[in-house]
Design an enzyme around this catalytic site. Structure first.
Site, PDB file in Angstrom:
ATOM      1  N   CYS A 119     -77.312  80.301 -12.108  1.00  0.00           N
ATOM      2  CA  CYS A 119     -78.984  81.010 -12.527  1.00  0.00           C
ATOM      3  C   CYS A 119     -79.689  81.429 -11.738  1.00  0.00           C
ATOM      4  CB  CYS A 119     -79.451  80.763 -13.738  1.00  0.00           C
ATOM      5  SG  CYS A 119     -79.829  82.123 -14.875  1.00  0.00           S
ATOM      6  N   CYS A 133     -72.523  85.313  -3.059  1.00  0.00           N
ATOM      7  CA  CYS A 133     -72.957  84.435  -3.940  1.00  0.00           C
ATOM      8  C   CYS A 133     -71.684  83.348  -2.194  1.00  0.00           C
ATOM      9  CB  CYS A 133     -71.645  83.223  -4.679  1.00  0.00           C
ATOM     10  SG  CYS A 133     -72.641  83.908  -6.187  1.00  0.00           S
ATOM     11  N   CYS A 138     -76.569  83.988 -15.964  1.00  0.00           N
ATOM     12  CA  CYS A 138     -77.326  85.679 -15.400  1.00  0.00           C
ATOM     13  C   CYS A 138     -77.539  86.746 -15.306  1.00  0.00           C
ATOM     14  CB  CYS A 138     -79.306  84.676 -15.835  1.00  0.00           C
ATOM     15  SG  CYS A 138     -79.769  84.334 -13.420  1.00  0.00           S
TER      16      CYS A 138
END
Length: 165
Positions: free
Chosen positions: A12, A96, A88
């Protein structure tokens, strides 16, 4: 790794509520077959007190929970991840890090209970709603026939879980 089959990272943005709930839930519901972790792209540095209160009230583990950066899990000495699941929408849209082990990824978007304004009762209800939704998804996840699905079918099944309420 006889009893422990999979390492799962829940992501998240702030790593204070949803990913924390998911980490604790999977560590309990996974019955030793899963080791769950959580992290955030921009961790707030503390676990939301409503998340801790709810987990403790429902007898889920809270002792090792802390708000941390996802950078910890991109290091060479980090646990090799089998699954990375964003909970989320903001984290799902971010670039990432490269995760060691090339884990399967999925998005299980949950409304942010920490963003709810109003009374403490309203906030608690939002946390209960988020936890219930995560608990349903994690229960489905742990019941998948992991050892009989090929990689593509497993990836598809894990992603489909995120489309359920």
């Amino acid at each position: 790794m006889a009893d422990l089959d999979f390492n799962v990272l829940f992501l998240c943005t702030g790593n204070s509520a949803r990913s924390i709930l998911a980490e604790s839930l999977l560590n309990q519901l996974g019955q030793g077959r899963f080791r769950a972790f959580s992290a955030g792209s921009h961790p707030g540095g503390r676990v939301n007190p409503f998340a801790l209160e709810l987990l403790e009230k429902n007898h889920f583990p809270t002792g090792n929970l802390r708000s941390k950066s996802w950078d910890e899990f991109a290091q060479s000495d980090a646990p090799q991840l089998d699954f990375v699941i964003t909970v989320c929408d903001n984290a799902a849209g971010e670039v990432c890090p490269v995760w060691p082990g090339q884990p399967m990824t999925a998005h299980w978007g949950i409304p942010d209970p920490a963003a709810v304004e109003g009374s403490d009762d309203a906030k608690r209800r939002a946390f209960v709603d988020a936890m219930n939704q995560l608990q349903r998804r994690i229960s489905t996840f742990v019941s998948l026939p992991f050892h009989t699905l090929d990689g593509l079918k497993l990836q598809q099944a894990v992603r489909e879980i995120g489309k359920t309420a």
